[in-house]
Design a protein around this motif. Structure first.
Motif, PDB file in Angstrom:
ATOM      1  N   TYR A 148       0.616  -1.007   0.410  1.00 40.99           N
ATOM      2  CA  TYR A 148      -0.157   0.472   0.080  1.00 40.99           C
ATOM      3  C   TYR A 148       1.390   1.148  -0.062  1.00 40.99           C
ATOM      4  CZ  TYR A 148       0.910  -0.091   5.038  1.00 40.99           C
ATOM      5  OH  TYR A 148       2.112  -0.373   5.980  1.00 40.99           O
ATOM      6  N   ALA A 149      -0.226   2.550   0.083  1.00 41.00           N
ATOM      7  CA  ALA A 149       0.904   3.522  -0.231  1.00 41.00           C
ATOM      8  C   ALA A 149       0.224   4.580   0.303  1.00 41.00           C
ATOM      9  CB  ALA A 149       1.970   3.949  -1.459  1.00 41.00           C
ATOM     10  N   PHE A 150       0.813   5.574   0.454  1.00 42.28           N
ATOM     11  CA  PHE A 150      -0.216   7.086   1.482  1.00 42.28           C
ATOM     12  C   PHE A 150       0.413   7.933   1.279  1.00 42.28           C
ATOM     13  CE2 PHE A 150       1.140   4.885   4.774  1.00 42.28           C
ATOM     14  CZ  PHE A 150       1.550   5.733   5.216  1.00 42.28           C
ATOM     15  N   PHE A 151      -0.113   9.481   1.108  1.00 38.41           N
ATOM     16  CA  PHE A 151       0.520  10.821   1.691  1.00 38.41           C
ATOM     17  C   PHE A 151       0.886  11.011   2.677  1.00 38.41           C
ATOM     18  CE2 PHE A 151      -2.434  12.009  -2.545  1.00 38.41           C
ATOM     19  CZ  PHE A 151      -1.279  11.758  -3.591  1.00 38.41           C
ATOM     20  N   TRP A 152       2.321  11.594   2.689  1.00 40.81           N
ATOM     21  CA  TRP A 152       2.551  11.381   4.067  1.00 40.81           C
ATOM     22  C   TRP A 152       3.556  12.338   4.168  1.00 40.81           C
ATOM     23  CZ3 TRP A 152       6.455   9.656   7.838  1.00 40.81           C
ATOM     24  CH2 TRP A 152       7.510   9.397   7.216  1.00 40.81           C
ATOM     25  N   ARG A 153       4.022  13.484   4.944  1.00 38.28           N
ATOM     26  CA  ARG A 153       5.356  14.581   5.313  1.00 38.28           C
ATOM     27  C   ARG A 153       5.676  14.927   4.099  1.00 38.28           C
ATOM     28  NH1 ARG A 153      10.678  11.451   7.665  1.00 38.28           N
ATOM     29  NH2 ARG A 153      10.935  13.531   6.842  1.00 38.28           N
ATOM     30  N   ASP A 154       5.970  15.205   3.592  1.00 41.11           N
ATOM     31  CA  ASP A 154       6.579  16.160   2.692  1.00 41.11           C
ATOM     32  C   ASP A 154       5.375  16.620   1.271  1.00 41.11           C
ATOM     33  OD1 ASP A 154       9.015  14.631   3.786  1.00 41.11           O
ATOM     34  OD2 ASP A 154       9.889  16.551   2.415  1.00 41.11           O
ATOM     35  N   GLU A 155       4.496  15.227   1.550  1.00 39.48           N
ATOM     36  CA  GLU A 155       3.822  15.431  -0.145  1.00 39.48           C
ATOM     37  C   GLU A 155       2.826  16.154   0.860  1.00 39.48           C
ATOM     38  OE1 GLU A 155       4.478  11.379  -0.303  1.00 39.48           O
ATOM     39  OE2 GLU A 155       4.774  12.369   1.587  1.00 39.48           O
TER      40      GLU A 155
END
Length: 399
Positions: free
Chosen positions: A61-68
């Protein structure tokens, strides 16, 4: 009589163009033919490295986090100047444009960002394969490109979708070096790809600031006469443009003062970073053997450099070029962070930046030096495979 000679020559001409049988090429001719293969002719090799990237690194899986989040907010402003704004001092318009196009095409389906990153990573390893093949044998090319494909340190920039900037940087830098080497070895006269990929690699991730300096030095290493002056001058001008844009839009990125009295701090930070890079590359963890780890790892690398320069069956100029390439891939981080490197948890993608030139130095040091029998080669290959799989599984478990 003259007409018969002309007529006979005309009949023989098609057979000269399309001979019925071709002589079997020797080892050197086969090597030259291998180096001249186009990307399309190598399509099965490209596909292999792309599939290998998916087989080893595909995320669940993948997700937006931190710098995004900062970038997503920046794109929402619809302000074109955002593409030249710095991100912690990095000017990355190439990455921002690429990331924006991904957002336009994939929306919030983040797993597609990861798949795109893996495709680029596979292509990057194919470029590494071509680079090694251009200066060595195809067998060495397979070994080096396989190592850069499966090495556990790659997990950081492959597992985090935002770090496609690192993948783009590594891809474009490998392409720039590949085309420079082709120019240096007189297999390609065009310098346009060298300049284009030099620009693209730097504006994907800011660690490429010093690559023009490498090519300017490389011009004097490999060439003679006026040709080297033109190349060196063009690259030095490109470097000054890079620096000017950096200072204008991104500042000096310094944690400490940019002054002569900061040089000792840069050297201390550089030595610490050198030990951290080699330790993590060879042993995966910087302190796995205690305080001796960086000393042992640094010593292994320095021995490889000495062997590269003393290998009489290899070009000493290439050894110097590869060593300089390794230095420029690691020098900007100590210049920026100085002593601060010693007090921080360093991200793993820092270490991936220098892996390709490091691998080429080892190949240059060991290539053609020893002749191993087929049984010993098979045993070493099997041992290496078992070791890499075991280390990878242990590292995954520890994480």
């Amino acid at each position: 009589g003259d007409l018969r000679i002309i007529f006979a020559t005309m009949l023989a001409w098609p057979r000269q163009l399309w001979p019925q049988t071709r002589p079997t090429p020797g080892p050197m001719e086969q090597q030259l033919d291998s180096r001249a293969r186009t990307w399309w002719q190598d399509r099965s090799t490209v596909l292999f490295f792309v599939l290998a990237a998916f087989l080893i690194w595909v995320p669940e899986y993948a997700f937006f986090w931190r710098d995004e989040w900062e970038f997503l907010q920046g794109f929402r402003t619809k302000d074109p100047s955002f593409f030249l704004q710095d991100h912690y001092g990095h000017i990355k318009p190439v990455f921002k444009v690429f990331y924006f196009l991904e957002l336009m095409g994939f929306g919030t389906n983040v797993i597609l960002f990861s798949y795109t990153n893996l495709v680029l990573f596979g292509i990057c390893n194919y470029v590494v394969f071509r680079l090694v093949r251009s200066v060595s044998t195809e067998r060495s090319a397979w070994i080096v490109a396989t190592i850069t494909t499966i090495h556990p340190l790659m997990f950081n920039h492959l597992g985090w979708t935002f770090q496609v900037c690192i993948t783009l940087h590594l891809l474009f830098q490998a392409l720039a070096v590949l085309y420079f080497v082709r120019w240096a070895l007189n297999t390609d006269r065009s310098l346009v790809p060298v300049f284009v990929f030099t620009v693209l690699q730097h504006y994907s991730f800011g660690n490429g600031l010093f690559l023009p300096v490498l090519f300017a030095a490389g011009a004097f290493i490999f060439k003679r006469g006026r040709e080297r002056y033109g190349m060196a001058l063009g690259m030095i001008l490109a470097w000054f443009v890079f620096i000017s844009i950096q200072l204008l839009f991104g500042g000096d990125r310094q944690e400490g003062a940019l002054a002569p009295d900061a040089i000792p701090a840069m050297i201390r930070g550089g030595l610490y970073f050198f030990g951290a890079i080699t330790s993590s590359t060879y042993f995966l963890r910087e302190g796995v053997l205690g305080s001796i780890t960086p000393w042992l790892a640094s010593g292994i690398f320095l021995v490889a450099v000495v062997l590269a320069f003393t290998n009489k069956q290899r070009d000493r100029r290439m050894a110097l070029f590869l060593t300089l390439w390794f230095v420029i891939t690691m020098c900007s981080i100590p210049i920026v962070m100085q002593d601060g490197l010693m007090n921080k948890k360093l991200p793993h993608y820092y270490f991936a930046l220098s892996m390709v030139p490091m691998a080429l130095i080892f190949e240059h040091a060991l290539g053609n030096r020893w002749s191993l029998g087929p049984k010993l080669r098979s045993a070493l290959a099997a041992s290496a495979l078992i070791a890499f799989v075991g280390i990878f599984m242990i590292d995954q478990h520890l994480k």
